[in-house]
Design a protein around this motif. Structure first.
Motif, short mmCIF file in Angstrom:
data_model
loop_
_atom_site.label_atom_id
_atom_site.label_comp_id
_atom_site.label_asym_id
_atom_site.label_seq_id
_atom_site.Cartn_x
_atom_site.Cartn_y
_atom_site.Cartn_z
N ILE A 41 11.95 31.85 82.66
CA ILE A 41 12.01 32.49 81.36
C ILE A 41 10.71 33.23 81.05
CG2 ILE A 41 11.18 30.47 80.04
CD1 ILE A 41 13.27 31.26 77.89
N GLY A 42 9.58 32.70 81.54
CA GLY A 42 8.32 33.40 81.36
C GLY A 42 8.30 34.72 82.12
N ARG A 43 8.86 34.71 83.32
CA ARG A 43 8.88 35.93 84.13
C ARG A 43 9.76 37.00 83.49
NH1 ARG A 43 8.42 37.85 89.52
NH2 ARG A 43 10.08 39.32 90.07
N ILE A 44 10.96 36.63 83.05
CA ILE A 44 11.86 37.64 82.51
C ILE A 44 11.34 38.19 81.18
CG2 ILE A 44 13.42 36.13 81.18
CD1 ILE A 44 15.75 37.75 82.35
N CYS A 45 10.70 37.35 80.37
CA CYS A 45 10.12 37.85 79.11
C CYS A 45 8.95 38.80 79.40
CB CYS A 45 9.66 36.69 78.24
SG CYS A 45 11.02 35.79 77.45
N ARG A 46 8.16 38.46 80.41
CA ARG A 46 7.05 39.35 80.79
C ARG A 46 7.59 40.70 81.25
NH1 ARG A 46 5.14 40.36 85.72
NH2 ARG A 46 6.04 38.48 86.67
N VAL A 51 8.80 46.77 79.98
CA VAL A 51 9.67 47.95 79.83
C VAL A 51 10.02 48.22 78.36
CG1 VAL A 51 10.64 47.64 82.13
CG2 VAL A 51 11.82 46.65 80.17
N GLY A 52 9.32 47.54 77.45
CA GLY A 52 9.48 47.82 76.03
C GLY A 52 10.73 47.26 75.39
N LEU A 53 11.30 46.18 75.95
CA LEU A 53 12.53 45.61 75.41
C LEU A 53 12.36 44.23 74.79
CD1 LEU A 53 15.10 46.65 78.19
CD2 LEU A 53 14.93 47.57 75.87
N LEU A 54 11.19 43.63 74.94
CA LEU A 54 11.03 42.26 74.44
C LEU A 54 11.12 42.20 72.92
CD1 LEU A 54 10.54 39.35 75.36
CD2 LEU A 54 8.09 39.73 75.03
N ASP A 123 11.96 47.19 87.84
CA ASP A 123 12.86 48.35 87.78
C ASP A 123 14.26 47.96 87.31
OD1 ASP A 123 10.93 50.13 88.55
OD2 ASP A 123 11.50 50.17 90.67
N PHE A 124 14.65 46.73 87.57
CA PHE A 124 15.95 46.23 87.11
C PHE A 124 16.05 46.36 85.60
CE2 PHE A 124 18.68 42.81 85.60
CZ PHE A 124 19.77 42.85 86.45
N PHE A 125 14.98 46.01 84.91
CA PHE A 125 14.99 46.03 83.45
C PHE A 125 14.83 47.44 82.90
CE2 PHE A 125 13.67 41.81 84.79
CZ PHE A 125 14.61 41.03 84.12
N ARG A 126 14.17 48.30 83.66
CA ARG A 126 14.11 49.71 83.25
C ARG A 126 15.50 50.32 83.25
NH1 ARG A 126 9.34 49.66 86.64
NH2 ARG A 126 7.48 49.75 85.31
N LEU A 127 16.33 49.87 84.18
CA LEU A 127 17.69 50.41 84.29
C LEU A 127 18.53 50.08 83.05
CD1 LEU A 127 19.56 51.95 86.22
CD2 LEU A 127 20.17 49.75 87.27
N LEU A 128 18.17 49.00 82.34
CA LEU A 128 18.93 48.62 81.16
C LEU A 128 18.91 49.71 80.09
CD1 LEU A 128 17.83 44.88 80.71
CD2 LEU A 128 19.67 45.81 82.13
N HIS A 129 17.84 50.49 80.06
CA HIS A 129 17.73 51.57 79.07
C HIS A 129 18.87 52.58 79.21
CE1 HIS A 129 13.91 50.61 77.14
NE2 HIS A 129 13.40 50.33 78.33
N SER A 130 19.53 52.61 80.37
CA SER A 130 20.61 53.57 80.61
C SER A 130 21.93 53.14 79.98
CB SER A 130 20.81 53.79 82.11
OG SER A 130 19.63 54.27 82.72
N PHE A 131 22.08 51.89 79.60
CA PHE A 131 23.36 51.40 79.12
C PHE A 131 23.92 52.18 77.93
CE2 PHE A 131 22.97 47.03 81.21
CZ PHE A 131 24.05 47.25 82.03
N TYR A 251 22.43 48.71 91.15
CA TYR A 251 21.00 48.43 91.24
C TYR A 251 20.65 48.22 92.70
CZ TYR A 251 16.65 45.75 91.13
OH TYR A 251 15.38 45.30 91.35
N GLU A 252 19.65 48.94 93.20
CA GLU A 252 19.36 48.93 94.64
C GLU A 252 18.13 48.12 95.02
OE1 GLU A 252 19.18 52.99 95.87
OE2 GLU A 252 21.31 53.39 95.46
N GLY A 253 17.47 47.51 94.06
CA GLY A 253 16.27 46.74 94.36
C GLY A 253 16.57 45.29 94.69
N GLN A 254 15.52 44.49 94.72
CA GLN A 254 15.65 43.06 95.02
C GLN A 254 16.38 42.36 93.87
OE1 GLN A 254 12.02 40.78 94.82
NE2 GLN A 254 12.73 39.26 96.29
N TRP A 255 17.35 41.51 94.22
CA TRP A 255 18.08 40.71 93.23
C TRP A 255 18.42 39.36 93.83
CZ3 TRP A 255 22.93 38.42 93.17
CH2 TRP A 255 23.38 37.94 91.93
N THR A 256 18.03 38.31 93.13
CA THR A 256 18.34 36.95 93.57
C THR A 256 18.75 36.13 92.36
OG1 THR A 256 16.61 37.10 95.27
CG2 THR A 256 17.53 34.92 94.83
#
Length: 446
Positions: A41-46, A51-54, A123-131, A251-256
């Motif tokens: 949760i700390g990582r995703i909030c950071r 990306v200006g969404l928190l 970059d995964f979270f930057r992509l959210l701006h496209s929604f 999304y073409e980057g790393q995802w786990t």
């Protein structure tokens, strides 16, 4: 756009480090770029902050995890409390009503639902701006995120796009397949199916209309009043699989998905965390030990050994998820928990022939923090200061205790504990329902 983080895990797949109170998202097992320990949760909030969404984020979690969530994310993120754990559909519905009624969000605004146990690049979270743009251009009711599979897996859902794609930004969705077998997964990959990243975006008006059309309330109080009676439903099955049109962005980057010891341990900086050693021929084995006793692993490859006050797990990594089914058969008493003021550990618990329960806890409070002012109806407490200095307010009378001093708190007596310094306590609790919630809190500053 508003972000909703779903954070109400049951703490079973990463047992014994996770439990009903400290779920996996709070385990500080990841590392930042500068080497500091970090939770999911700390990582995703950071990353959302980067990306200006928190600032437009809120969190949905079970009421038992509100304090530990505050401890990890601070006071600035709104937290929506669930009185019971009832699946992702109910959590999303509650969040939708909260945004509509409490936050007065414009019905045309985009709501994006995110799981917290995802390990991705920023970059995964930057992509959210496209929604918002994708929803507007495609006229779709829902937009999803999918990523290209790197191997057939029966652990993820699959999104089958309509080919050829509408454009470079998104494709319409032809079909969803939830966790197919390996053979079916291989065939889906040949048809360019994507792994479902568990991310959903929609306009607020769409979900409000969906709730009304299906006989659900749109008031927060109405949901909360009947929460216990709702079935445990997933948003995928209740909404996504019955909605058209739906689009997916790739999304073409790393995802786990950090939902298993196999996936989580692949991101560990060291094979041993805590006290112990692993022999060189124990290839691909990992040890996570929160106990003060060393654990030695000799000539056993591909296993996870995890130890905490809740128990010890020794399992082949590929089979470790079976612990979730085993734990569901036996009620578990969480032996470790974190609060906004510190942490506690259950050292012992037993029940005598007369039904009287006894629990011994070690409690640590950080300097300057305090528990709530509260009472218990069915238990008494004996508090002994092990180190530090405490102030205990009991029925409006203030007691000051130092190491070696003790105070008895009868059942039904209002009390609160403040740490004048860093504080360690021993608590002995006696009553007939210790494992049940028996706390009435009062608003008071002292």
């Amino acid at each position: 756009m508003r972000i909703v983080l779903l954070c109400g895990g049951s703490g079973k797949r990463l047992w014994p480090l996770s439990n009903e109170i400290r779920s996996k998202v709070f385990l500080k097992l990841l590392k930042t770029e500068n080497g500091a320990s970090e939770s999911m949760i700390g990582r995703i909030c950071r990353q959302l902050d980067e990306v200006g969404l928190l600032q437009s984020t809120c969190i949905v979690t079970h009421q038992s995890q509100v304090e530990i969530t505050r401890n990890y994310v601070g006071e600035h993120i709104p937290i929506i409390e669930e009185p019971y754990k009832r699946g992702t559909f109910t959590a999303v519905a509650l969040a939708v009503c909260y945004h509509h009624e409490i936050m007065q969000v414009d019905p045309n605004e985009t709501i994006c639902i995110l799981p917290v146990d995802t390990y991705v690049d920023t970059d995964f979270f930057r992509l959210l701006h496209s929604f918002p743009v994708v929803l507007s251009h495609s006229k779709a009711a829902l937009a999803l995120l999918g990523t290209k599979p790197n191997q057939p897996s029966d652990q993820f859902g699959y999104i089958v796009p309509v080919l050829p794609k509408e454009n470079d930004e998104y494709a319409f969705v032809r079909q969803f397949i939830e966790k197919p077998n390996i053979l079916a997964a291989s065939q889906l990959i040949e048809h360019h199916a994507l792994w479902n990243c568990g991310v959903f975006a929609f306009n607020l008006a769409f979900m409000l209309r969906y709730l009304k059309d299906n006989g659900h309330p749109v008031k927060v109080a109405s949901w909360l009043a009947n929460y216990e009676n709702h079935a445990n439903l997933s948003f995928d099955r209740e909404v996504v699989e019955h909605t058209q049109p739906v689009v997916v962005m790739g999304y073409e980057g790393q995802w786990t998905d950090l939902g298993s010891w196999t996936s989580l341990s692949s991101h560990f900086e060291n094979r041993v965390i805590g006290s112990g050693r692993i022999s060189e021929d124990s290839v691909s084995s990992h040890l996570v030990n929160e106990l003060p006793y060393p654990i030695e692993i000799i000539s056993v490859p591909d296993i996870i050994v995890a130890a905490s006050s809740d128990g010890i797990l020794i399992a082949n990594k590929d089979k470790a998820n079976q612990i979730k089914d085993l734990l569901s058969q036996v009620p578990q008493l969480p032996m470790y928990g974190e609060k906004r003021w510190g942490s506690y550990q259950v050292l012992n618990y037993w029940k005598n022939d007369n039904g009287i329960e006894t629990m011994i806890k070690k409690v640590c409070l950080t300097k300057g923090t305090s528990t709530s002012y509260h009472l218990h109806l069915k238990r008494q407490e004996i508090v002994t200061v092990l180190s530090g200095s405490a102030e205990i307010l009991m029925e409006d009378k203030l007691y000051r205790l130092v190491a070696g001093e003790a105070l008895q708190i009868p059942a039904g007596i209002k009390h609160g504990i403040k740490a004048v310094t860093n504080l360690e306590l021993m608590e002995v609790l006696l009553g007939d329902e210790l494992v049940q919630e028996d706390t009435t809190r009062f608003t008071i500053n002292w």
